[in-house]
Design a protein around this motif. Structure first.
Motif, mmCIF file in Angstrom:
data_model
loop_
_atom_site.group_PDB
_atom_site.id
_atom_site.type_symbol
_atom_site.label_atom_id
_atom_site.label_comp_id
_atom_site.label_asym_id
_atom_site.label_seq_id
_atom_site.Cartn_x
_atom_site.Cartn_y
_atom_site.Cartn_z
ATOM 1 N N UNK A 100 0.831 -1.209 0.000
ATOM 2 C CA UNK A 100 0.000 0.000 0.000
ATOM 3 C C UNK A 100 0.864 1.257 0.000
ATOM 4 N N UNK A 101 1.962 1.227 0.762
ATOM 5 C CA UNK A 101 2.852 2.387 0.792
ATOM 6 C C UNK A 101 3.536 2.583 -0.554
ATOM 7 N N UNK A 102 3.950 1.491 -1.192
ATOM 8 C CA UNK A 102 4.580 1.597 -2.506
ATOM 9 C C UNK A 102 3.617 2.158 -3.541
ATOM 10 N N UNK A 103 2.336 1.787 -3.410
ATOM 11 C CA UNK A 103 1.338 2.244 -4.370
ATOM 12 C C UNK A 103 1.142 3.757 -4.320
ATOM 13 N N UNK A 104 1.540 4.391 -3.234
ATOM 14 C CA UNK A 104 1.390 5.843 -3.089
ATOM 15 C C UNK A 104 2.549 6.612 -3.710
ATOM 16 N N UNK A 105 3.620 5.921 -4.102
ATOM 17 C CA UNK A 105 4.776 6.594 -4.710
ATOM 18 C C UNK A 105 4.617 6.598 -6.224
ATOM 19 N N UNK A 106 4.459 7.773 -6.836
ATOM 20 C CA UNK A 106 4.172 7.808 -8.280
ATOM 21 C C UNK A 106 5.310 7.316 -9.151
ATOM 22 N N UNK A 107 6.542 7.280 -8.635
ATOM 23 C CA UNK A 107 7.660 6.822 -9.461
ATOM 24 C C UNK A 107 7.754 5.300 -9.531
ATOM 25 N N UNK A 108 6.983 4.586 -8.708
ATOM 26 C CA UNK A 108 7.029 3.128 -8.702
ATOM 27 C C UNK A 108 6.039 2.588 -9.731
ATOM 28 N N UNK A 109 6.542 1.780 -10.661
ATOM 29 C CA UNK A 109 5.733 1.270 -11.760
ATOM 30 C C UNK A 109 5.223 -0.149 -11.515
ATOM 31 N N UNK A 110 5.948 -0.920 -10.700
ATOM 32 C CA UNK A 110 5.552 -2.303 -10.487
ATOM 33 C C UNK A 110 6.036 -2.824 -9.153
ATOM 34 N N UNK A 111 5.284 -3.782 -8.596
ATOM 35 C CA UNK A 111 5.601 -4.395 -7.308
ATOM 36 C C UNK A 111 5.508 -5.901 -7.469
ATOM 37 N N UNK A 129 -6.499 -3.943 -3.946
ATOM 38 C CA UNK A 129 -7.280 -2.724 -4.154
ATOM 39 C C UNK A 129 -6.427 -1.475 -3.986
ATOM 40 N N UNK A 130 -5.400 -1.539 -3.136
ATOM 41 C CA UNK A 130 -4.527 -0.381 -2.937
ATOM 42 C C UNK A 130 -3.757 -0.029 -4.204
ATOM 43 N N UNK A 131 -3.557 -0.996 -5.079
ATOM 44 C CA UNK A 131 -2.779 -0.774 -6.299
ATOM 45 C C UNK A 131 -3.640 -0.423 -7.509
ATOM 46 N N UNK A 132 -4.959 -0.426 -7.360
ATOM 47 C CA UNK A 132 -5.814 -0.122 -8.498
ATOM 48 C C UNK A 132 -5.608 1.322 -8.929
ATOM 49 N N UNK A 133 -5.338 1.491 -10.215
ATOM 50 C CA UNK A 133 -5.048 2.818 -10.738
ATOM 51 C C UNK A 133 -3.620 3.257 -10.509
ATOM 52 N N UNK A 134 -2.805 2.391 -9.920
ATOM 53 C CA UNK A 134 -1.419 2.728 -9.629
ATOM 54 C C UNK A 134 -0.473 1.714 -10.222
ATOM 55 N N UNK A 135 0.538 1.303 -9.461
ATOM 56 C CA UNK A 135 1.527 0.362 -10.004
ATOM 57 C C UNK A 135 0.936 -1.026 -10.218
ATOM 58 N N UNK A 136 1.537 -1.785 -11.125
ATOM 59 C CA UNK A 136 1.164 -3.178 -11.313
ATOM 60 C C UNK A 136 1.619 -3.987 -10.102
ATOM 61 N N UNK A 137 0.759 -4.882 -9.641
ATOM 62 C CA UNK A 137 1.095 -5.769 -8.522
ATOM 63 C C UNK A 137 1.162 -7.193 -9.039
ATOM 64 N N UNK A 138 2.311 -7.842 -8.834
ATOM 65 C CA UNK A 138 2.507 -9.242 -9.190
ATOM 66 C C UNK A 138 2.839 -10.024 -7.930
ATOM 67 N N UNK A 139 2.549 -11.328 -7.950
ATOM 68 C CA UNK A 139 2.831 -12.195 -6.808
ATOM 69 C C UNK A 139 3.786 -13.286 -7.269
ATOM 70 N N UNK A 140 4.799 -13.554 -6.465
ATOM 71 C CA UNK A 140 5.882 -14.454 -6.848
ATOM 72 C C UNK A 140 5.479 -15.926 -6.696
ATOM 73 N N UNK A 141 4.467 -16.327 -7.461
ATOM 74 C CA UNK A 141 4.053 -17.735 -7.489
ATOM 75 C C UNK A 141 4.980 -18.479 -8.438
ATOM 76 N N UNK A 142 6.186 -18.762 -7.943
ATOM 77 C CA UNK A 142 7.265 -19.190 -8.815
ATOM 78 C C UNK A 142 7.163 -20.633 -9.285
#
Length: 371
Positions: A100-111, A129-142
């Protein structure tokens, strides 16, 4: 023979053309130090900064991997305007706050966040939901990027096995439980089985629900309920999948003989595929395996080989998918898609408590997965 052999199984993902987006890593534990940073180096990804709960540990890892900047706090890393991609490898209870904190930083493009994304489904939903309209959120389901699983997905997608009938995973392996799991009420299902549950979704789509039976693991000293886990997933069309996630495996560490492995099997109306996962042999580089046969090519059993391994090579795929998505490609491991996995885990814990089959719809709000 009634068909042509197609040996292009796409066991490795295509890496993004652009690999120079600056990455900041939050976390400096085993998975970062021994696995992710090794994979990123081999892929040519650009890790610029790192932060951890213990700055001295972050400095050690930075020195080992040639990372130029060490931040004293993860908040400072998020404030670094040079960082575009954030890789979060913190305990699941803490990750939603960082996301959620990362989503508030406009320079961050992806998490890219570790799995499990959060401690429970509700917290995972809040992170998405915190990332909607902001950075892309991915999950490391490796595990989706384990080479045998990718090859199996290719066979299923092109119809070599026909309609799936039954899939199984049998795990006899001893995980290393992280210290942060002590004091929580979720162990194997949320932290080990989540790999298998997510792979079943990845291969066959979303099931209706899950039934779980579990008992404590005799070796794990701290209180827990879901040690050894057995579970069945059901699909509306009749497809079934099951897994035995045995983290005990007998008194191997207590002096007894061992039989450690993870094997999988998929039966379809037109073919059969089976194999082993090489991860239990880590740090020895042991590739996963695949054998398959199809009625399209009668009398032929194929067993491809490759040099790559799940740990660390598959981790190029998860970060690579996020980097490609920042430049416009689809994101197959999106946070929104991962809510389906988190919902199945949540349903699994309810099934364990109430000793019954639990539909995903009982625990999850309807979610439209972005394309």
């Amino acid at each position: 023979m009634s068909g042509q052999l197609d040996l292009q199984l796409q066991h490795m993902p295509d890496l993004p053309e652009r690999r120079d987006r600056p990455i900041g890593v939050i976390g400096a534990g085993f998975i970062v130090d021994d696995i992710q940073l090794v994979a990123y180096r081999d892929a040519g990804f650009d890790v610029r900064a790192i932060a951890s709960r213990r700055p001295e540990r972050a400095r050690e890892v930075a020195a080992r991997h040639g990372i130029p900047t060490v931040h004293e706090r993860w908040e400072d890393l998020l404030d670094d305007p040079a960082i575009e991609i954030v890789d979060v490898a913190f305990p699941p209870a803490v990750q939603p706050e960082i996301v959620a904190a990362a989503a508030e930083r406009p320079h961050i493009r992806g998490i890219l966040a570790q799995k499990p994304l959060a401690a429970d489904y509700g917290a995972a939903l809040a992170a998405v939901e915190a990332c909607e309209g902001g950075p892309l959120l991915a999950v490391n389901q490796n595990m989706r990027y384990d080479q045998s699983i990718r090859a199996l997905k290719t066979l299923l997608d092109r119809g070599d096995l026909g309609e799936p009938v039954l899939a199984t995973i049998e795990m006899r392996a001893i995980p290393h439980w992280q210290e942060f799991l002590q004091g929580t009420d979720r162990l194997t299902l949320a932290n080990m089985s989540i790999h298998h549950i997510d792979v079943f979704r990845h291969l066959f789509g979303d099931p209706e629900g899950i039934y779980v039976s579990a008992r404590p693991d005799p070796r794990t000293a701290f209180p827990h309920r879901d040690g050894v886990c057995l579970y069945v997933l059901e699909w509306e069309d009749g497809m079934r999948a099951s897994a035995w996630d045995d983290v005990w495996t007998g008194p191997v560490r207590e002096g007894g003989e061992g039989d450690i492995y993870i094997k999988w099997r998929v039966e379809g109306t037109e073919g059969l595929a089976w194999g082993h996962i090489g991860w239990p042999s880590y740090p020895a580089r042991t590739p996963s395996t695949l054998r398959y046969a199809s009625t399209r090519t009668p009398g032929v059993v194929l067993e491809p080989r490759w040099p790559e391994v799940w740990f660390p090579d598959a981790f190029q795929g998860t970060m690579g998918a996020l980097l490609a998505a920042v430049d416009g490609a689809p994101l197959p491991i999106s946070g929104r898609d991962n809510l389906g996995t988190m919902a199945l885990v949540e349903a699994g814990y309810r099934s364990l408590r109430e000793r019954r089959f639990v539909a995903v719809a009982e625990v999850a709000v309807p979610v439209a997965v972005a394309s």
